[in-house]
Design a protein around this motif. Structure first.
Motif, mmCIF file in Angstrom:
data_model
loop_
_atom_site.group_PDB
_atom_site.id
_atom_site.type_symbol
_atom_site.label_atom_id
_atom_site.label_comp_id
_atom_site.label_asym_id
_atom_site.label_seq_id
_atom_site.Cartn_x
_atom_site.Cartn_y
_atom_site.Cartn_z
ATOM 1 N N GLY A 126 0.897 -1.175 0.032
ATOM 2 C CA GLY A 126 -0.015 -0.033 -0.171
ATOM 3 C C GLY A 126 0.868 1.327 -0.069
ATOM 4 N N ALA A 127 0.493 2.417 -0.648
ATOM 5 C CA ALA A 127 1.010 3.677 -0.575
ATOM 6 C C ALA A 127 0.051 4.467 -0.586
ATOM 7 C CB ALA A 127 1.821 3.959 -2.018
ATOM 8 N N GLY A 128 -0.626 4.409 0.392
ATOM 9 C CA GLY A 128 -1.802 5.648 0.631
ATOM 10 C C GLY A 128 -1.488 6.440 1.775
ATOM 11 N N GLY A 129 -2.265 7.257 2.454
ATOM 12 C CA GLY A 129 -1.914 8.176 3.338
ATOM 13 C C GLY A 129 -1.292 7.561 4.502
ATOM 14 N N ALA A 130 -1.923 6.407 5.060
ATOM 15 C CA ALA A 130 -1.193 5.621 6.167
ATOM 16 C C ALA A 130 -0.020 5.160 5.838
ATOM 17 C CB ALA A 130 -2.289 4.465 6.667
ATOM 18 N N SER A 131 0.322 4.716 4.648
ATOM 19 C CA SER A 131 1.520 4.103 4.444
ATOM 20 C C SER A 131 2.824 4.834 4.759
ATOM 21 C CB SER A 131 1.486 3.762 3.072
ATOM 22 O OG SER A 131 2.739 3.259 2.353
ATOM 23 N N LEU A 149 5.106 -2.071 -2.334
ATOM 24 C CA LEU A 149 4.305 -2.540 -3.425
ATOM 25 C C LEU A 149 2.889 -2.102 -3.397
ATOM 26 C CD1 LEU A 149 6.060 -5.402 -2.219
ATOM 27 C CD2 LEU A 149 4.870 -6.135 -4.409
ATOM 28 N N ASN A 150 2.354 -1.629 -4.625
ATOM 29 C CA ASN A 150 0.987 -0.868 -4.448
ATOM 30 C C ASN A 150 0.404 -1.150 -5.702
ATOM 31 O OD1 ASN A 150 -0.882 0.740 -2.969
ATOM 32 N ND2 ASN A 150 -0.532 2.360 -4.790
ATOM 33 N N ARG A 151 -0.933 -1.013 -5.711
ATOM 34 C CA ARG A 151 -2.009 -1.286 -7.060
ATOM 35 C C ARG A 151 -1.314 -0.422 -8.010
ATOM 36 N NH1 ARG A 151 -8.182 -1.485 -5.967
ATOM 37 N NH2 ARG A 151 -7.541 0.549 -5.394
ATOM 38 N N THR A 152 -1.730 0.812 -7.643
ATOM 39 C CA THR A 152 -1.361 1.948 -8.484
ATOM 40 C C THR A 152 0.101 2.268 -8.628
ATOM 41 O OG1 THR A 152 -3.595 2.600 -8.057
ATOM 42 C CG2 THR A 152 -2.105 4.371 -9.443
ATOM 43 N N PHE A 153 0.953 1.697 -9.452
ATOM 44 C CA PHE A 153 2.345 1.753 -9.292
ATOM 45 C C PHE A 153 2.804 3.112 -9.171
ATOM 46 C CE2 PHE A 153 6.714 1.481 -11.513
ATOM 47 C CZ PHE A 153 7.045 0.637 -9.943
ATOM 48 N N GLU A 154 2.235 4.286 -9.925
ATOM 49 C CA GLU A 154 2.830 5.596 -9.882
ATOM 50 C C GLU A 154 2.846 5.970 -8.115
ATOM 51 O OE1 GLU A 154 0.370 4.576 -11.785
ATOM 52 O OE2 GLU A 154 1.790 4.633 -13.549
ATOM 53 N N LYS A 155 1.761 5.454 -7.359
ATOM 54 C CA LYS A 155 1.830 6.061 -6.139
ATOM 55 C C LYS A 155 2.990 5.512 -5.293
ATOM 56 C CE LYS A 155 -2.319 6.186 -3.920
ATOM 57 N NZ LYS A 155 -3.921 5.966 -3.645
ATOM 58 N N ALA A 156 3.345 4.288 -5.987
ATOM 59 C CA ALA A 156 4.429 3.453 -5.249
ATOM 60 C C ALA A 156 5.660 4.290 -5.480
ATOM 61 C CB ALA A 156 4.619 2.096 -5.320
ATOM 62 N N THR A 185 -3.050 -1.443 3.175
ATOM 63 C CA THR A 185 -4.274 -1.316 2.282
ATOM 64 C C THR A 185 -5.205 -1.389 2.918
ATOM 65 O OG1 THR A 185 -4.686 -3.338 1.236
ATOM 66 C CG2 THR A 185 -2.743 -2.436 0.437
ATOM 67 N N SER A 186 -6.290 -0.729 2.206
ATOM 68 C CA SER A 186 -7.600 -0.732 2.768
ATOM 69 C C SER A 186 -8.600 -2.095 2.632
ATOM 70 C CB SER A 186 -8.631 0.359 2.553
ATOM 71 O OG SER A 186 -8.453 0.660 1.194
ATOM 72 N N ILE A 187 -7.842 -3.103 1.890
ATOM 73 C CA ILE A 187 -8.314 -4.461 1.418
ATOM 74 C C ILE A 187 -9.145 -5.133 2.482
ATOM 75 C CG2 ILE A 187 -8.240 -6.453 0.137
ATOM 76 C CD1 ILE A 187 -5.665 -5.412 -1.018
HETATM 77 P P1 ATR Z 1 -5.036 5.380 3.651
HETATM 78 O O1 ATR Z 1 -5.199 6.744 4.105
HETATM 79 O O2 ATR Z 1 -5.706 4.432 4.919
HETATM 80 O O3 ATR Z 1 -3.750 4.873 3.619
HETATM 81 P P2 ATR Z 1 -5.943 5.699 1.055
HETATM 82 O O4 ATR Z 1 -4.994 6.695 0.902
HETATM 83 O O5 ATR Z 1 -7.093 5.689 0.366
HETATM 84 O O6 ATR Z 1 -6.151 5.418 2.475
HETATM 85 O O7 ATR Z 1 -5.026 4.423 0.623
HETATM 86 C C1 ATR Z 1 -5.702 3.008 0.529
HETATM 87 C C2 ATR Z 1 -4.560 2.003 -0.075
HETATM 88 O O8 ATR Z 1 -5.257 0.790 -0.071
HETATM 89 C C3 ATR Z 1 -3.847 2.449 -1.229
HETATM 90 O O9 ATR Z 1 -2.528 1.844 -1.378
HETATM 91 C C4 ATR Z 1 -4.626 1.395 -2.189
HETATM 92 O O10 ATR Z 1 -3.962 1.277 -3.625
HETATM 93 P P3 ATR Z 1 -4.223 2.181 -4.754
HETATM 94 O O11 ATR Z 1 -3.247 3.243 -4.588
HETATM 95 O O12 ATR Z 1 -4.141 1.560 -6.154
HETATM 96 O O13 ATR Z 1 -5.656 2.877 -4.774
HETATM 97 C C5 ATR Z 1 -5.117 0.381 -1.561
HETATM 98 N N1 ATR Z 1 -6.078 -0.354 -2.262
HETATM 99 C C6 ATR Z 1 -7.356 -0.331 -1.644
HETATM 100 N N2 ATR Z 1 -7.943 -1.133 -2.018
HETATM 101 C C7 ATR Z 1 -7.306 -2.160 -2.965
HETATM 102 C C8 ATR Z 1 -7.626 -3.464 -3.546
HETATM 103 N N3 ATR Z 1 -8.751 -4.152 -3.746
HETATM 104 N N4 ATR Z 1 -6.434 -3.835 -4.199
HETATM 105 C C9 ATR Z 1 -5.077 -3.378 -3.957
HETATM 106 N N5 ATR Z 1 -4.923 -2.313 -3.271
HETATM 107 C C10 ATR Z 1 -6.097 -1.701 -2.868
#
Ligand code: ATR
Length: 266
Positions: A126-131, A149-156, A185-187
């Motif tokens: 994950g590469a979101g805010g919490a990461s 590792l992040n689903r959206t590579f640009e954010k990684a 991640t929020s999965i």
């Molecule tokens: P937070 O502040 O809790 O980190 P966020 O900024 O919305 O919340 O980040 C959510 C993270 O969960 C991101 O890394 C997101 O991946 P993307 O950057 O590709 O969106 C990841 N995430 C959420 N649902 C996902 C899924 N079904 N599969 C893979 N990654 C997921």
């Protein structure tokens, strides 16, 4: 007169911060109360003005405001600037100052288990805010190699640029290996699924999830057989402990805070 504190976020109804801080206020006999304020993105500026106008003592900041709140504060401390996220605001005589205690929560969660990050190979999902706070903490703990590792590579890539860590495409999850794996991640929160299979988790010694609802996410359930696990409430608790110190200048009753948190997720 009671001093008012609170959490701003959206959604915020699930937040465990009110029970955690209110129980600590009560235990210490403080005239203070902590509420939850649902603040939509478009209302963030006026909400911050409201903190000043109502002389609210301090607030916790959660999804989705941790990054955007920067613009509206008078000052942001150096560490929060480096992390790029604020999770705590203190109202110092009308001056709003931003801090980040999330990274301390991560470090303490490892420290209490006797787990050193030093020289370790750490994989972060994950590469979101919490990461961002997790990466900062792992770097501060002197890990040797840190992979994102992040689903959206640009954010990684962006995280790699900001913190000097190694970005990998999501597909490389199958090849992941190391000492410690941290799930940000929020999965697990949304779907009760794990982003990684047990086959992969077998290759690690420690698995941490920052999701705490449910407390034992599928990721942790799979990891448990092979790894020492660290649940998401550990980080929540210890970031809250540091936050309480900023709010009141006092040390909170940690055991009580821990007890009420675990009761809430039971
Ligand atoms: P937070 O502040 O809790 O980190 P966020 O900024 O919305 O919340 O980040 C959510 C993270 O969960 C991101 O890394 C997101 O991946 P993307 O950057 O590709 O969106 C990841 N995430 C959420 N649902 C996902 C899924 N079904 N599969 C893979 N990654 C997921």
């Amino acid at each position: 007169m009671y001093k008012v504190f609170g959490v701003i976020g959206d959604p915020v109804s699930h937040s465990l911060s009110p029970v955690m801080h209110n129980s600590a206020f009560r235990e210490l006999g403080l005239k203070a109360v902590y509420g939850a304020f649902q603040v939509k993105k478009e209302n963030l500026k006026s909400a911050v003005e409201g903190i000043r106008a109502l002389n609210i003592g301090g607030v916790s900041v959660t999804i989705p405001h941790k990054e955007s709140i920067f613009h509206f504060l008078d000052e942001v401390d150096e560490v929060a600037q480096k992390i790029g996220a604020v999770n705590t605001i203190i109202n110092k005589e009308g001056k709003l100052i931003g801090y980040n205690t999330d990274w301390l929560g991560v470090l303490k969660a490892f420290e209490e288990k006797g787990v050193s990050l030093k020289e370790k190979r750490v994989v972060i999902l994950g590469a979101g805010g919490a990461s961002r706070a997790v990466v900062f903490a792992v770097k501060a703990g002197l890990a040797k190699e840190i992979y994102i590792l992040n689903r959206t590579f640009e954010k990684a890539l962006k995280l790699a640029e900001d913190f000097g860590v190694i970005p990998l495409p999501w597909e490389d999850l199958n090849k992941a290996e190391g000492d410690i794996i941290i799930q940000t991640t929020s999965i697990g929160l949304k779907s009760q699924e794990s982003p990684v299979s047990q086959e992969i988790l077998k290759r690690f010694k420690i698995a941490m999830d920052i999701v705490y609802l449910p407390l034992h996410t599928q990721f942790l359930k799979l990891a448990k057989e092979y790894c020492q696990i660290i649940d998401g409430l550990r980080m929540l608790l210890y970031q809250g402990v540091e936050q309480f110190k900023l709010f009141t200048g006092m040390s909170p009753p940690v055991k009580l805070m821990e007890k009420v948190l675990y009761e809430e997720v039971k």
